[in-house]
Scaffold this motif. Sequence first.
Motif, PDB file in Angstrom:
ATOM      1  N   ASP A  32      52.889 -48.391  -9.105  1.00 55.97           N
ATOM      2  CA  ASP A  32      52.907 -48.376  -8.462  1.00 55.97           C
ATOM      3  C   ASP A  32      53.548 -46.609  -7.249  1.00 55.97           C
ATOM      4  N   ALA A  33      54.613 -46.817  -8.510  1.00 57.38           N
ATOM      5  CA  ALA A  33      55.325 -45.628  -7.818  1.00 57.38           C
ATOM      6  C   ALA A  33      56.337 -45.239  -9.153  1.00 57.38           C
ATOM      7  N   LEU A  46      60.758 -40.100  -5.037  1.00 54.73           N
ATOM      8  CA  LEU A  46      59.722 -41.102  -4.801  1.00 54.73           C
ATOM      9  C   LEU A  46      58.070 -40.538  -4.927  1.00 54.73           C
ATOM     10  N   ASN A  48      54.530 -42.387  -4.963  1.00 58.44           N
ATOM     11  CA  ASN A  48      53.382 -43.920  -4.636  1.00 58.44           C
ATOM     12  C   ASN A  48      52.451 -43.530  -5.148  1.00 58.44           C
ATOM     13  N   SER A  49      51.434 -44.029  -5.260  1.00 55.58           N
ATOM     14  CA  SER A  49      50.218 -43.860  -6.132  1.00 55.58           C
ATOM     15  C   SER A  49      49.022 -43.103  -5.336  1.00 55.58           C
ATOM     16  N   ASP A  50      49.698 -43.842  -3.749  1.00 56.33           N
ATOM     17  CA  ASP A  50      48.431 -42.955  -3.018  1.00 56.33           C
ATOM     18  C   ASP A  50      48.945 -41.334  -3.144  1.00 56.33           C
ATOM     19  N   SER A  52      51.698 -40.598  -1.865  1.00 58.67           N
ATOM     20  CA  SER A  52      52.899 -40.189  -0.492  1.00 58.67           C
ATOM     21  C   SER A  52      54.543 -40.444  -1.324  1.00 58.67           C
ATOM     22  N   THR A  53      55.233 -39.186  -0.252  1.00 55.35           N
ATOM     23  CA  THR A  53      56.664 -39.594  -0.805  1.00 55.35           C
ATOM     24  C   THR A  53      57.729 -39.629   0.301  1.00 55.35           C
ATOM     25  N   ASN A  54      58.917 -39.854  -0.719  1.00 57.59           N
ATOM     26  CA  ASN A  54      59.938 -40.842   0.237  1.00 57.59           C
ATOM     27  C   ASN A  54      61.189 -39.448  -0.517  1.00 57.59           C
TER      28      ASN A  54
END
Length: 121
Positions: A32-33, A46, A48-50, A52-54
């Motif tokens: 998932d991430a 981080l 994510n599987s889509d 997107s980042t954090n």
Amino acid sequence: QVQLVESGGGSVPAGGSLRLSCAASESIFRFDAIGWYRQKRDLVALINSDGSTNYANSVKGRFTISRDSAKNTVYLQMNSLKPEDTDVYYCNAEESFYNQALEQDDHTDYWGAGTKVTVSS
């Protein structure tokens, strides 16, 4: 058993750059991430599987997380490094599943062995 192997750590002067790599033994889309943490505790970045980042506020604008699905590898490009970035960086992969025994959603965390980053002033 999932394996995560980090590489790319080292010693650089302040203002320098490093690129960390996290190679997974499985397809990274299984997770998932995937993220980078300091001391297995503080999130750095981080993805994510889509896609997107954090990012932690302290690294925004300096660090970039990316992935190469063909190589099952996640990267952390670290620019404008500061002495306070010195730490051991760990790669983490999170996989969610349904826990039938507890009848609830659950997740498993996989960790690499870590790679040391040292930034001198």
